[in-house]
Design a protein around this motif. Structure first.
Motif, PDB file in Angstrom:
ATOM      1  N   ILE A  56       0.792 -29.418  41.095  1.00 37.84           N
ATOM      2  CA  ILE A  56      -0.752 -30.434  41.050  1.00 37.84           C
ATOM      3  C   ILE A  56       0.245 -31.964  40.553  1.00 37.84           C
ATOM      4  O   ILE A  56       0.111 -31.743  39.755  1.00 37.84           O
ATOM      5  CB  ILE A  56      -2.215 -29.750  40.489  1.00 37.84           C
ATOM      6  CG1 ILE A  56      -1.707 -28.479  40.429  1.00 37.84           C
ATOM      7  CG2 ILE A  56      -3.160 -29.935  40.524  1.00 37.84           C
ATOM      8  CD1 ILE A  56      -2.931 -27.268  40.184  1.00 37.84           C
TER       9      ILE A  56
ATOM     10  N   GLU B 227     -10.553 -31.031  43.629  1.00 30.80           N
ATOM     11  CA  GLU B 227      -9.818 -31.223  42.133  1.00 30.80           C
ATOM     12  C   GLU B 227      -9.763 -29.968  41.669  1.00 30.80           C
ATOM     13  O   GLU B 227      -8.296 -29.332  41.161  1.00 30.80           O
ATOM     14  CB  GLU B 227      -9.034 -32.155  41.638  1.00 30.80           C
ATOM     15  CG  GLU B 227      -7.239 -31.961  41.209  1.00 30.80           C
ATOM     16  CD  GLU B 227      -7.275 -33.485  40.583  1.00 30.80           C
ATOM     17  OE1 GLU B 227      -6.396 -34.057  39.769  1.00 30.80           O
ATOM     18  OE2 GLU B 227      -7.586 -34.800  41.612  1.00 30.80           O
TER      19      GLU B 227
ATOM     20  N   SER C 284      -8.955 -26.471  42.359  1.00 30.41           N
ATOM     21  CA  SER C 284      -7.360 -26.073  42.303  1.00 30.41           C
ATOM     22  C   SER C 284      -6.834 -25.512  41.524  1.00 30.41           C
ATOM     23  O   SER C 284      -6.261 -25.223  41.031  1.00 30.41           O
ATOM     24  CB  SER C 284      -6.710 -27.789  43.382  1.00 30.41           C
ATOM     25  OG  SER C 284      -5.937 -27.239  43.370  1.00 30.41           O
TER      26      SER C 284
ATOM     27  N   LYS D 119      -5.027 -22.376  40.121  1.00 31.90           N
ATOM     28  CA  LYS D 119      -4.305 -22.370  39.705  1.00 31.90           C
ATOM     29  C   LYS D 119      -3.917 -22.094  37.911  1.00 31.90           C
ATOM     30  O   LYS D 119      -2.146 -21.058  38.045  1.00 31.90           O
ATOM     31  CB  LYS D 119      -3.471 -23.955  39.522  1.00 31.90           C
ATOM     32  CG  LYS D 119      -3.426 -24.452  41.092  1.00 31.90           C
ATOM     33  CD  LYS D 119      -2.711 -22.645  41.903  1.00 31.90           C
ATOM     34  CE  LYS D 119      -2.659 -23.667  43.910  1.00 31.90           C
ATOM     35  NZ  LYS D 119      -1.149 -22.407  44.909  1.00 31.90           N
TER      36      LYS D 119
END
Length: 384
Positions: free
Chosen positions: A194, A207, A210, A214
Motif C-alpha cells: 500500500i 485509503e 484499505s 489489509k
C-alpha cells in the motif's frame, strides 16, 4: 547527541510532561473542593480518548504525507492545548482541549516511532526515546506538585513553553533532519503493498479503509496480533493497579509516600529502557524479562510498595522496547506503529474499567493477584 535526536527527544519529554502535569491538580481543575468527580474523570480521560481515536488515522496520514508533517501538527496541537488549559478555568473547555491534546499525542507517536525504526541504531534509540518519555511523565507529576505553591498551573505553563520551543525546532531546518523523505514508508506484507502517496485513490477515508482491510492479514498472519495483545495485557494489568492503589494503600501509605512510589516506577522505567535498548538480546527475551519483572511487582504490591513499583516500572520500560522492536521487524509504517499504540491505550482504558467490575466480589489483593497471573500467561504465547 545529534540535532535530530535532540529535537525528537525534547519533543517527547515536553509532550509527556504536559500530559501528566494535570494529575496532581485535577480536583482544582474540576472546580476546587466542590468539583464534581465525574468532571475530574472526564478531564483526565479526555486525553486518552483523544489519543486512542487519533492513533490509527493519523498513522495512516503520516504514511501519506510524511512523518515530519504529522509530528509538527501533533506538537502544534499539544502547544495550543497547553496554552488554553493554562489560561482557562472552564471545565468544559479544559475537557475539550485535553481531548485535543490527546489527538496531538496520537499524531506524534506513530510518526516518531516510524522515524526511529528506520535509524541504524533503532533499538538503542528506542531505549533512549522511552527513557525521555518516562522522564517527562515523572517530571510532569513531580513539578506540578512542587510548583503548585507558586500557582496551580505553573507546571502546565512551563511544559507548554517547552513544547513551544520544540515546535520551533521542528518547524526549522533542524526538523527536516528527522525525516528527509517527503512520504512515509510503504506498508508491505505478504506480497502486497500500500503506497502512502498512491495516485490511484486520493481519498484519505478510502485509503484508511484499505489499510484496515489489509491490516487484518498482518494482525492474524504475523506476530503483530500477539504483540498487540501483550501490550493490552501489560498496560491493562499495570493500569488496574495504578488506578486502584491510592484507595488500597490509604491505610498504610501517606500521600508523599505514595507519590514517591509512583515516581520510582517512572525512574525504573527510564533506566530499564536504556538498558534494554543497548542490550544484545532479542526482542522476545526482552519482552519476557519485562513481563516477569512487572508481574513480580504486582505480586509484591500488597506488602512492599516501593520495591513493587520499581519492578513494575522496570518491567514495563523493558517490555515496551522489546515490543516496539518486534513490531518494527514486521513493518515500520506509521499505520502499524499507530495500530500498536492503540493496544497501549486500550489497556490503560479497559484494564481499570473491567477490573472495577470484579473489585466488589474479589477485593483489592485478590484482584491484583489475578491480574499478575493473567500477565504471566504471556509465556504461553509463542513469539518467533
Amino acid at each position: 547527541m545529534n540535532l535530530k535526536k535532540l529535537t525528537l527527544y525534547s519533543s517527547v519529554f515536553a509532550l509527556q510532561g504536559l500530559s501528566n502535569a494535570v494529575i496532581p491538580i485535577l480536583p482544582e481543575l474540576a472546580g476546587g473542593d466542590s468539583g464534581d468527580f465525574v468532571i475530574s474523570s472526564l478531564i483526565f480521560s479526555g486525553y486518552f480518548i483523544g489519543a486512542f481515536l487519533a492513533l490509527v488515522p493519523l498513522g495512516v496520514l503520516a504514511d501519506r504525507i510524511g512523518n515530519l508533517k504529522v509530528i509538527r501538527f501533533g506538537m502544534l496541537l499539544t502547544t495550543l492545548a497547553g496554552f488554553v488549559i493554562t489560561f482557562s478555568d472552564i471545565p468544559l473547555i479544559l475537557g475539550i482541549f485535553r481531548f485535543l491534546e490527546g489527538v496531538g499525542c496520537g499524531a506524534f507517536f506513530p510518526a516518531a516511532f516510524s522515524i526511529i525504526a528506520e535509524w541504524d541504531d533503532s533499538q538503542q534509540s528506542l531505549g533512549e526515546f522511552n527513557f525521555l518519555l518516562n522522564a517527562g511523565l515523572a517530571a510532569g507529576v513531580f513539578f506540578s506538585g512542587m510548583f503548585a505553591g507558586f500557582g496551580i498551573k505553573t507546571a502546565i505553563a512551563s511544559f507548554t513553553f517547552l513544547a513551544g520551543l520544540s515546535c520551533l525546532f521542528l518547524l526549522s531546518k533542524v526538523g527536516e533532519l528527522l525525516s528527509p523523505n517527503r512520504y512515509g514508508k510503504e506498508f508491505t506484507h505478504s506480497g502486497y503493498k500500500i503506497h502512502a502517496n498512491s495516485q490511484q485513490d486520493t481519498s484519505l477515508l478510502s485509503e484508511l479503509k484499505s489499510y484496515l482491510v489489509k491490516s487484518r492479514k498482518t494482525m492474524f498472519q504475523t506476530n503483530f496480533g500477539k504483540i498487540w495483545g501483550i501490550s493490552v495485557l501489560l498496560y491493562g494489568a499495570t493500569g488496574l493497579l495504578n488506578s486502584n492503589y491510592a484507595d488500597y494503600s490509604a491505610s498504610f501509605l501517606t500521600k508523599p509516600e505514595l507519590g514517591l512510589a509512583i515516581s520510582v516506577s517512572y525512574l525504573a522505567a527510564m533506566l530499564s529502557s536504556l538498558i534494554a535498548g543497548r542490550a544484545d538480546i532479542n526482542s522476545k527475551n526482552i519482552v519476557r524479562t519485562g513481563i516477569i519483572l512487572a508481574a513480580a511487582g504486582i505480586f509484591l504490591s500488597v506488602k512492599l510498595p516501593l520495591l513493587a513499583f520499581f519492578l513494575i516500572g522496570a518491567g514495563g520500560g523493558a517490555a515496551v522496547v522489546g515490543l516496539i522492536t518486534a513490531v518494527s521487524s514486521i513493518s515500520s509504517s506509521g499505520f502499524v506503529m499507530g495500530l500498536f499504540n492503540t493496544g497501549i491505550y486500550a489497556g490503560l482504558g479497559l484494564g481499570p474499567v473491567l477490573g472495577s467490575l470484579f473489585l466488589g466480589p474479589l477485593g483489592y489483593e485478590t484482584l491484583f493477584f489475578v491480574s499478575a497471573v493473567a500477565l504471566l500467561s504471556v509465556f504461553f504465547v509463542k513469539l518467533t
